[in-house]
Design a protein around this motif. Structure first.
Motif, PDB file in Angstrom:
ATOM      1  N   PRO A  14       0.807  -1.222   0.000  1.00 31.94           N
ATOM      2  CA  PRO A  14       0.000   0.000   0.000  1.00 31.94           C
ATOM      3  C   PRO A  14       0.842   1.275   0.000  1.00 31.94           C
ATOM      4  O   PRO A  14       0.382   2.321  -0.449  1.00 31.94           O
ATOM      5  CB  PRO A  14      -0.848  -0.104   1.267  1.00 31.94           C
ATOM      6  CG  PRO A  14      -0.166  -1.101   2.116  1.00 31.94           C
ATOM      7  CD  PRO A  14       0.573  -2.022   1.192  1.00 31.94           C
ATOM      8  N   ARG A  15       2.080   1.200   0.469  1.00 30.18           N
ATOM      9  CA  ARG A  15       2.946   2.378   0.456  1.00 30.18           C
ATOM     10  C   ARG A  15       3.328   2.769  -0.963  1.00 30.18           C
ATOM     11  O   ARG A  15       3.769   3.891  -1.207  1.00 30.18           O
ATOM     12  CB  ARG A  15       4.191   2.133   1.302  1.00 30.18           C
ATOM     13  CG  ARG A  15       3.861   2.007   2.803  1.00 30.18           C
ATOM     14  CD  ARG A  15       5.033   1.517   3.570  1.00 30.18           C
ATOM     15  NE  ARG A  15       5.311   0.159   3.100  1.00 30.18           N
ATOM     16  CZ  ARG A  15       6.114  -0.694   3.683  1.00 30.18           C
ATOM     17  NH1 ARG A  15       6.764  -0.341   4.747  1.00 30.18           N
ATOM     18  NH2 ARG A  15       6.289  -1.909   3.206  1.00 30.18           N
ATOM     19  N   CYS A  20      -5.677   8.671  -3.637  1.00 29.23           N
ATOM     20  CA  CYS A  20      -6.290   9.983  -3.732  1.00 29.23           C
ATOM     21  C   CYS A  20      -6.180  10.639  -2.354  1.00 29.23           C
ATOM     22  O   CYS A  20      -5.981   9.961  -1.338  1.00 29.23           O
ATOM     23  CB  CYS A  20      -7.740   9.880  -4.201  1.00 29.23           C
ATOM     24  SG  CYS A  20      -8.862   9.025  -3.066  1.00 29.23           S
ATOM     25  N   ALA A  21      -6.324  11.951  -2.299  1.00 27.73           N
ATOM     26  CA  ALA A  21      -6.090  12.703  -1.054  1.00 27.73           C
ATOM     27  C   ALA A  21      -6.894  12.190   0.144  1.00 27.73           C
ATOM     28  O   ALA A  21      -6.320  12.021   1.231  1.00 27.73           O
ATOM     29  CB  ALA A  21      -6.342  14.190  -1.284  1.00 27.73           C
ATOM     30  N   PRO A  22      -8.204  11.918   0.015  1.00 24.76           N
ATOM     31  CA  PRO A  22      -8.929  11.462   1.209  1.00 24.76           C
ATOM     32  C   PRO A  22      -8.481  10.089   1.710  1.00 24.76           C
ATOM     33  O   PRO A  22      -8.398   9.872   2.927  1.00 24.76           O
ATOM     34  CB  PRO A  22     -10.392  11.434   0.785  1.00 24.76           C
ATOM     35  CG  PRO A  22     -10.449  11.845  -0.636  1.00 24.76           C
ATOM     36  CD  PRO A  22      -9.077  12.181  -1.101  1.00 24.76           C
ATOM     37  N   ALA A 165     -10.683   0.613  -2.465  1.00 26.73           N
ATOM     38  CA  ALA A 165     -11.401   1.866  -2.706  1.00 26.73           C
ATOM     39  C   ALA A 165     -10.711   2.679  -3.793  1.00 26.73           C
ATOM     40  O   ALA A 165     -11.376   3.247  -4.667  1.00 26.73           O
ATOM     41  CB  ALA A 165     -11.498   2.677  -1.420  1.00 26.73           C
ATOM     42  N   GLU A 166      -9.393   2.722  -3.752  1.00 23.94           N
ATOM     43  CA  GLU A 166      -8.650   3.479  -4.758  1.00 23.94           C
ATOM     44  C   GLU A 166      -8.921   2.939  -6.159  1.00 23.94           C
ATOM     45  O   GLU A 166      -9.067   3.701  -7.103  1.00 23.94           O
ATOM     46  CB  GLU A 166      -7.143   3.446  -4.452  1.00 23.94           C
ATOM     47  CG  GLU A 166      -6.284   4.256  -5.405  1.00 23.94           C
ATOM     48  CD  GLU A 166      -6.607   5.739  -5.418  1.00 23.94           C
ATOM     49  OE1 GLU A 166      -6.626   6.327  -6.530  1.00 23.94           O
ATOM     50  OE2 GLU A 166      -6.830   6.321  -4.339  1.00 23.94           O
ATOM     51  N   LYS A 167      -9.008   1.624  -6.262  1.00 23.69           N
ATOM     52  CA  LYS A 167      -9.255   1.002  -7.571  1.00 23.69           C
ATOM     53  C   LYS A 167     -10.709   1.155  -8.018  1.00 23.69           C
ATOM     54  O   LYS A 167     -10.984   1.352  -9.192  1.00 23.69           O
ATOM     55  CB  LYS A 167      -8.896  -0.481  -7.537  1.00 23.69           C
ATOM     56  CG  LYS A 167      -7.440  -0.756  -7.704  1.00 23.69           C
ATOM     57  CD  LYS A 167      -7.191  -2.234  -7.881  1.00 23.69           C
ATOM     58  CE  LYS A 167      -5.791  -2.438  -8.402  1.00 23.69           C
ATOM     59  NZ  LYS A 167      -5.566  -3.800  -8.837  1.00 23.69           N
ATOM     60  N   MET A 168     -11.655   1.020  -7.091  1.00 22.21           N
ATOM     61  CA  MET A 168     -13.063   0.940  -7.487  1.00 22.21           C
ATOM     62  C   MET A 168     -13.745   2.293  -7.635  1.00 22.21           C
ATOM     63  O   MET A 168     -14.659   2.428  -8.431  1.00 22.21           O
ATOM     64  CB  MET A 168     -13.858   0.043  -6.538  1.00 22.21           C
ATOM     65  CG  MET A 168     -14.336   0.722  -5.285  1.00 22.21           C
ATOM     66  SD  MET A 168     -15.505  -0.233  -4.298  1.00 22.21           S
ATOM     67  CE  MET A 168     -14.772  -1.818  -4.246  1.00 22.21           C
ATOM     68  N   LEU A 169     -13.349   3.281  -6.852  1.00 22.23           N
ATOM     69  CA  LEU A 169     -14.030   4.564  -6.909  1.00 22.23           C
ATOM     70  C   LEU A 169     -13.616   5.333  -8.163  1.00 22.23           C
ATOM     71  O   LEU A 169     -12.428   5.397  -8.494  1.00 22.23           O
ATOM     72  CB  LEU A 169     -13.734   5.393  -5.663  1.00 22.23           C
ATOM     73  CG  LEU A 169     -14.221   4.822  -4.326  1.00 22.23           C
ATOM     74  CD1 LEU A 169     -13.781   5.718  -3.177  1.00 22.23           C
ATOM     75  CD2 LEU A 169     -15.724   4.623  -4.314  1.00 22.23           C
ATOM     76  N   SER A 170     -14.590   5.908  -8.812  1.00 18.76           N
ATOM     77  CA  SER A 170     -14.320   6.715 -10.006  1.00 18.76           C
ATOM     78  C   SER A 170     -13.679   8.036  -9.584  1.00 18.76           C
ATOM     79  O   SER A 170     -13.697   8.403  -8.402  1.00 18.76           O
ATOM     80  CB  SER A 170     -15.625   6.995 -10.753  1.00 18.76           C
ATOM     81  OG  SER A 170     -16.444   7.873  -9.985  1.00 18.76           O
ATOM     82  N   ASN A 171     -13.135   8.760 -10.551  1.00 15.90           N
ATOM     83  CA  ASN A 171     -12.554  10.071 -10.251  1.00 15.90           C
ATOM     84  C   ASN A 171     -13.609  11.004  -9.670  1.00 15.90           C
ATOM     85  O   ASN A 171     -13.314  11.789  -8.771  1.00 15.90           O
ATOM     86  CB  ASN A 171     -11.908  10.673 -11.496  1.00 15.90           C
ATOM     87  CG  ASN A 171     -10.604   9.976 -11.847  1.00 15.90           C
ATOM     88  OD1 ASN A 171      -9.950   9.378 -10.981  1.00 15.90           O
ATOM     89  ND2 ASN A 171     -10.220  10.034 -13.107  1.00 15.90           N
ATOM     90  N   GLU A 172     -14.829  10.928 -10.181  1.00 14.64           N
ATOM     91  CA  GLU A 172     -15.920  11.748  -9.648  1.00 14.64           C
ATOM     92  C   GLU A 172     -16.204  11.393  -8.187  1.00 14.64           C
ATOM     93  O   GLU A 172     -16.415  12.277  -7.358  1.00 14.64           O
ATOM     94  CB  GLU A 172     -17.196  11.576 -10.478  1.00 14.64           C
ATOM     95  CG  GLU A 172     -17.308  12.475 -11.684  1.00 14.64           C
ATOM     96  CD  GLU A 172     -17.130  13.952 -11.344  1.00 14.64           C
ATOM     97  OE1 GLU A 172     -17.852  14.462 -10.438  1.00 14.64           O
ATOM     98  OE2 GLU A 172     -16.278  14.592 -11.968  1.00 14.64           O
TER      99      GLU A 172
END
Length: 185
Positions: A14-15, A20-22, A165-172
């Motif tokens: 994970p490092r 994304c920022a959040p 989450a990083e992989k599944m969430l869209s940019n929006e």
């Protein structure tokens, strides 16, 4: 996470992930929380292994102070996860029987034990009860459950949930996540 775990091979270290920022914020909040957990866990171990002349009331007061500081930092972190991240992920993977169900169960376990610790300490204080070794060890047990639950929990988030989450969430969705985090600040 063990190297031969199927989850480890799916997401890697994970490092090395450019979160994304959040998600990076959640990830970056763990070291401070883990440090505070390590402090109160070492305190509990020290009290449990101490001599029989320990002032148990004083021990509980010191532990109460450590846990109060820890909870003040934990609650906003937990709220961002539960109220925002988990809810966004549920839209993709559901809640029942999957990683969100596990994460919520672990959050509930930690919260329940923290609440029981604080409730019992308030009762002891209000009733001016003498803190016996047995009562102290009962209270220590709540802290130990929080420690073991959340130590494992944070590892799962870092190794599995955050990369997922990083992989599944869209940019929006990531922008929405960031905006909702800003609104909670």
């Amino acid at each position: 996470m063990f190297a031969n775990s199927p989850c480890a091979s799916n997401f890697g270290d994970p490092r090395d992930i450019n979160f994304c920022a959040p998600l990076k914020q959640l990830f970056d909040e763990h070291p401070s929380l883990l440090e505070k957990m390590d402090e109160f866990n070492k305190m509990v171990i020290s009290f449990e292994n101490g001599d029989t002349k320990t002032n148990w009331g004083e021990a509980i007061t010191l532990l109460h102070e450590k846990l109060t500081v820890f909870v003040a930092e934990l609650e906003p972190h937990s709220d961002r996860e539960e109220d925002i991240l988990f809810e966004m992920m549920v839209k993709h993977i559901g809640r029942e029987g999957g990683p969100i169900a596990v994460m919520e169960y672990e959050h509930d376990t930690a919260k329940k034990n923290l609440k029981e610790f604080f409730t019992k300490v308030v009762k002891i204080t209000q009733d001016h009860e003498l803190v016996t070794k047995e009562k102290a060890f009962e209270l220590f047990n709540h802290a130990k459950i929080v420690y073991t639950t959340l130590t494992d929990h944070f590892m799962k988030e870092e190794q599995i949930l955050f990369p997922m989450a990083e992989k599944m969430l869209s940019n929006e969705e990531k922008k929405e996540l960031a905006e909702k985090f800003r609104q909670m600040a």
